[in-house]
Scaffold this active site. Structure first.
Site, PDB file in Angstrom:
ATOM      1  N   GLU A  51      68.091  20.820   4.676  1.00  0.00           N
ATOM      2  CA  GLU A  51      66.399  20.183   5.567  1.00  0.00           C
ATOM      3  C   GLU A  51      67.018  19.492   6.891  1.00  0.00           C
ATOM      4  O   GLU A  51      65.969  19.031   7.857  1.00  0.00           O
ATOM      5  CB  GLU A  51      66.147  18.669   4.880  1.00  0.00           C
ATOM      6  CG  GLU A  51      65.715  18.715   3.517  1.00  0.00           C
ATOM      7  CD  GLU A  51      66.785  19.741   1.974  1.00  0.00           C
ATOM      8  OE1 GLU A  51      65.938  19.253   1.539  1.00  0.00           O
ATOM      9  OE2 GLU A  51      67.492  19.718   2.674  1.00  0.00           O
ATOM     10  N   PHE A 113      65.172   9.214 -10.952  1.00  0.00           N
ATOM     11  CA  PHE A 113      66.136  11.021 -10.315  1.00  0.00           C
ATOM     12  C   PHE A 113      65.158  11.021  -8.441  1.00  0.00           C
ATOM     13  O   PHE A 113      64.477  10.741  -9.012  1.00  0.00           O
ATOM     14  CB  PHE A 113      65.382  11.467 -11.751  1.00  0.00           C
ATOM     15  CG  PHE A 113      66.278  13.118 -10.756  1.00  0.00           C
ATOM     16  CD1 PHE A 113      67.434  13.337 -10.964  1.00  0.00           C
ATOM     17  CD2 PHE A 113      65.042  14.598 -10.567  1.00  0.00           C
ATOM     18  CE1 PHE A 113      68.395  14.212  -9.957  1.00  0.00           C
ATOM     19  CE2 PHE A 113      66.275  14.902 -10.116  1.00  0.00           C
ATOM     20  CZ  PHE A 113      67.392  15.691  -9.969  1.00  0.00           C
ATOM     21  N   GLN A 114      66.064  11.396  -7.839  1.00  0.00           N
ATOM     22  CA  GLN A 114      66.014  11.835  -7.016  1.00  0.00           C
ATOM     23  C   GLN A 114      64.764  10.796  -6.353  1.00  0.00           C
ATOM     24  O   GLN A 114      64.089  11.261  -5.254  1.00  0.00           O
ATOM     25  CB  GLN A 114      65.521  13.449  -7.040  1.00  0.00           C
ATOM     26  CG  GLN A 114      66.375  14.403  -6.550  1.00  0.00           C
ATOM     27  CD  GLN A 114      66.400  15.493  -7.156  1.00  0.00           C
ATOM     28  OE1 GLN A 114      64.828  15.984  -6.473  1.00  0.00           O
ATOM     29  NE2 GLN A 114      66.870  16.168  -6.597  1.00  0.00           N
ATOM     30  N   LYS A 163      54.136  10.519  -4.791  1.00  0.00           N
ATOM     31  CA  LYS A 163      53.976  12.165  -6.482  1.00  0.00           C
ATOM     32  C   LYS A 163      52.415  12.495  -6.767  1.00  0.00           C
ATOM     33  O   LYS A 163      51.795  13.019  -6.625  1.00  0.00           O
ATOM     34  CB  LYS A 163      54.448  12.750  -6.524  1.00  0.00           C
ATOM     35  CG  LYS A 163      54.464  14.147  -7.228  1.00  0.00           C
ATOM     36  CD  LYS A 163      55.183  15.101  -8.185  1.00  0.00           C
ATOM     37  CE  LYS A 163      55.349  16.173  -8.538  1.00  0.00           C
ATOM     38  NZ  LYS A 163      56.136  16.547  -9.367  1.00  0.00           N
ATOM     39  N   MET A 467      86.105  18.587  23.171  1.00  0.00           N
ATOM     40  CA  MET A 467      86.589  17.548  24.305  1.00  0.00           C
ATOM     41  C   MET A 467      86.624  16.680  23.356  1.00  0.00           C
ATOM     42  O   MET A 467      87.662  15.532  23.872  1.00  0.00           O
ATOM     43  CB  MET A 467      84.345  17.147  23.891  1.00  0.00           C
ATOM     44  CG  MET A 467      84.510  15.532  24.753  1.00  0.00           C
ATOM     45  SD  MET A 467      84.787  16.166  26.588  1.00  0.00           S
ATOM     46  CE  MET A 467      82.835  16.877  27.144  1.00  0.00           C
TER      47      MET A 467
END
Length: 560
Positions: A51, A113-114, A163, A467
């Site tokens: 993602e 969940f999630q 959802k 760097m």
């Protein structure tokens, strides 16, 4: 007409002219992806490998095209994986709409969940965030999101949708998107007249151009202004391409790794004209001594940037393209020949330089420029290679340099390059990365190969975090704590395993043939360029020092 939430999302995207989406599916966003399946002829969806890659790709798409970038993610970890990409876009004022889906409304706030409060998590790094809990509010929310993301100072907006909203139906009415003409003019003719007086009074002026010049589409106006004002021009990392890097008035980048000509010139000027720039710490160094001999005139669309880091003598809040158009119409042709000669003397006395007897990153970048003549979109990650690219590639046009300037995101470049190629299929798109950055998101090579995107990935491989090592060498008594890669990773084998062609380069004479082949390839190509571990980016200004204290390798040798 009656539509469900998933259909409304896609219809609203069509209204906004969106035809490209970067994302990754999951349980909570499944209804939208099911509808996307049914409308696959209307959208190009690029499924990235992670993602974060989707967010960076949407960012690169937006920066290179000027359109709003769009990314999808599911709830919980899918949404939180967008966070770094959203923060990157926020710091660099990139228009993006991130659409996520959360758990069903009755399950919100119950550690389901999630589940993650992504709107809350991203509140400090978005222009605005929405949680849509009612399907009747969905269309208007999405329309507002796009307006907020793309107007004024652009930035990312997140729309989190439960959802159940994506499944419920309501009445939907199509609307035709019209150009927003509601912006209120924030400056007056008196502001322009005062500015003209300041310009005419200056004897040693300098123009400092930032990323706002690109966002506003003001490159033409900046060029006209610089030539009329007859004044040297420097730019920031984000401003690259707003002013032609080959123009005689151009003095190079300003700041920590800027040219001595730019740093000395700004330190000695009597008027600093700041166009769409925010006085980043990487530009100013010690703010107490920055442009201390000058009056400072700042033109920026965001009032919050006025007097935030540097006190101005005068300022105009407004769209840079519009403001400069009015200034140019009233400004007479000026002549600063004597001042320009002094700055040109600095350019001649302190040119950028590097060792020519070995393979170096500057040589690779100069060769890339020679082969592309600036007609390419270049992205980078963050570190030495980023600064070398800014120094040695001559950016001549806006929206051709994509880099994480504000957040400094390692792993940004590859996703951004993919987004740029999707948005500009006829352009050569090259990502320049370091071996440390490449490790962050190298899985996106699978995205490039999977979609047949012929990008070029140049790895500047010095087997260290370059760097950080440079700072350890100069300021930390060579305590190389955790900056050396002593493993056995073979980047060419990794690239081939992910479906790309790969070539290792260890000598200068191998660079041009490999680049020519890569630039002409129909598949993604990775060039693993092995350079010495202790090459350094110069000039350099120590943190907190005045930019007039810029030093390079010759200064260090002179102290011995």
């Amino acid at each position: 007409m009656q539509l469900n939430g998933s259909q409304i999302v896609l219809e609203c995207l069509k209204e906004q002219g969106v035809d490209t989406i970067f994302g990754y599916p999951g349980g909570s966003i499944l209804n939208i992806y099911d509808e996307l399946y049914k409308q696959s002829d209307d959208f190009l969806h690029i499924r990235t490998s992670h993602e974060q890659g989707a967010a960076h790709a949407a960012d690169g798409y937006a920066r290179s095209t000027g359109k709003v970038g769009v990314c999808f993610a599911t709830s919980g970890p899918g949404a939180t994986n967008l966070v770094t990409g959203i923060a990157t876009a926020y710091m660099d004022s990139v228009p993006m709409v991130a659409i996520t889906c959360n758990v069903n409304l009755p399950l919100l706030g119950k550690d389901t969940f999630q589940e993650a409060d992504i709107a809350g998590i991203t509140m400090p790094i978005t222009k605005h965030g929405y949680i849509v809990k009612d399907v009747r509010e969905l269309a208007d929310t999405l329309r507002k999101a796009f307006k907020i993301a793309s107007t004024g100072r652009p930035g990312p907006v997140i729309v989190d949708i439960t959802k159940d909203v994506t499944a419920k139906s309501c009445e939907f009415k199509k609307i035709k998107k019209v150009a927003d003409k509601s912006a209120i003019k924030t400056y007056t003719d008196d502001n322009i007249n005062v500015t003209i007086k300041m310009l005419k009074a200056a004897k040693r002026p300098f123009i400092y151009v930032g990323g706002g010049a690109i966002i506003s589409g003001a490159s033409k106006e900046v060029l006209e202004f610089a030539e009329k004002f007859d004044c040297p021009v420097c730019d920031t990392l984000m401003g690259k391409g707003a002013f032609d890097g080959t123009h005689p008035l151009y003095t190079g980048m300003i700041g920590m790794h800027g040219t001595k000509a730019s740093n000395y010139g700004v330190s000695e000027c009597d008027l600093l004209v700041t166009l769409g720039a925010r006085f980043s710490d990487r530009v100013t160094g010690n703010t107490k001594t920055f442009a201390s001999k000058a009056k400072i005139l700042q033109i920026d669309i965001d009032a919050a940037e006025i007097n935030k880091n540097i006190r101005t003598s005068y300022s105009i809040v407004g769209d840079l393209k519009e403001v400069l158009s009015e200034i140019n119409a009233k400004l007479d042709q000026m002549d600063h020949t004597e001042w320009k000669e002094k700055i040109n003397g600095y350019k001649e006395k302190f040119p950028l330089s590097y060792q020519t007897d070995k393979l170096t990153c500057p040589y690779i970048i100069e060769t890339l420029y020679k082969l592309t003549q600036g007609d390419a979109i270049i992205s980078t990650d963050v570190g030495q290679h980023q600064m070398w690219t800014a120094q040695y590639y001559k950016f001549r046009k806006p929206r051709t340099f994509l880099t994480s300037g504000g957040l400094g995101t390692m792993g940004y470049g590859l996703g951004a390059c993919i987004g740029a190629k999707v948005g500009n299929p006829d352009k050569v798109c090259v990502n320049i990365t370091g071996d440390g950055c490449f490790r962050m998101n190298m899985q996106e090579l699978a995205t490039a190969s999977g979609y047949g995107l012929p990008i070029v990935e140049i790895i500047i491989n010095n087997r260290v975090l370059g760097m950080v090592r440079q700072w350890q060498t100069l300021f930390y008594e060579k305590h190389y704590s955790q900056t050396v890669f002593e493993d056995k990773v073979d980047y060419c084998m990794v690239a081939k395993a992910l479906g790309c062609e790969a070539v290792r380069i260890t000598k200068k004479e191998e660079v041009e043939p490999a680049l020519k082949k890569a630039l002409g390839s129909k598949v993604p190509v990775v060039l693993d360029c092995v350079i010495e571990e202790d090459d350094k980016v110069f000039p350099m200004v120590p943190a907190g020092a005045s930019i007039s204290e810029a030093f390079d390798a010759s200064d260090i040798e002179g102290e011995k």
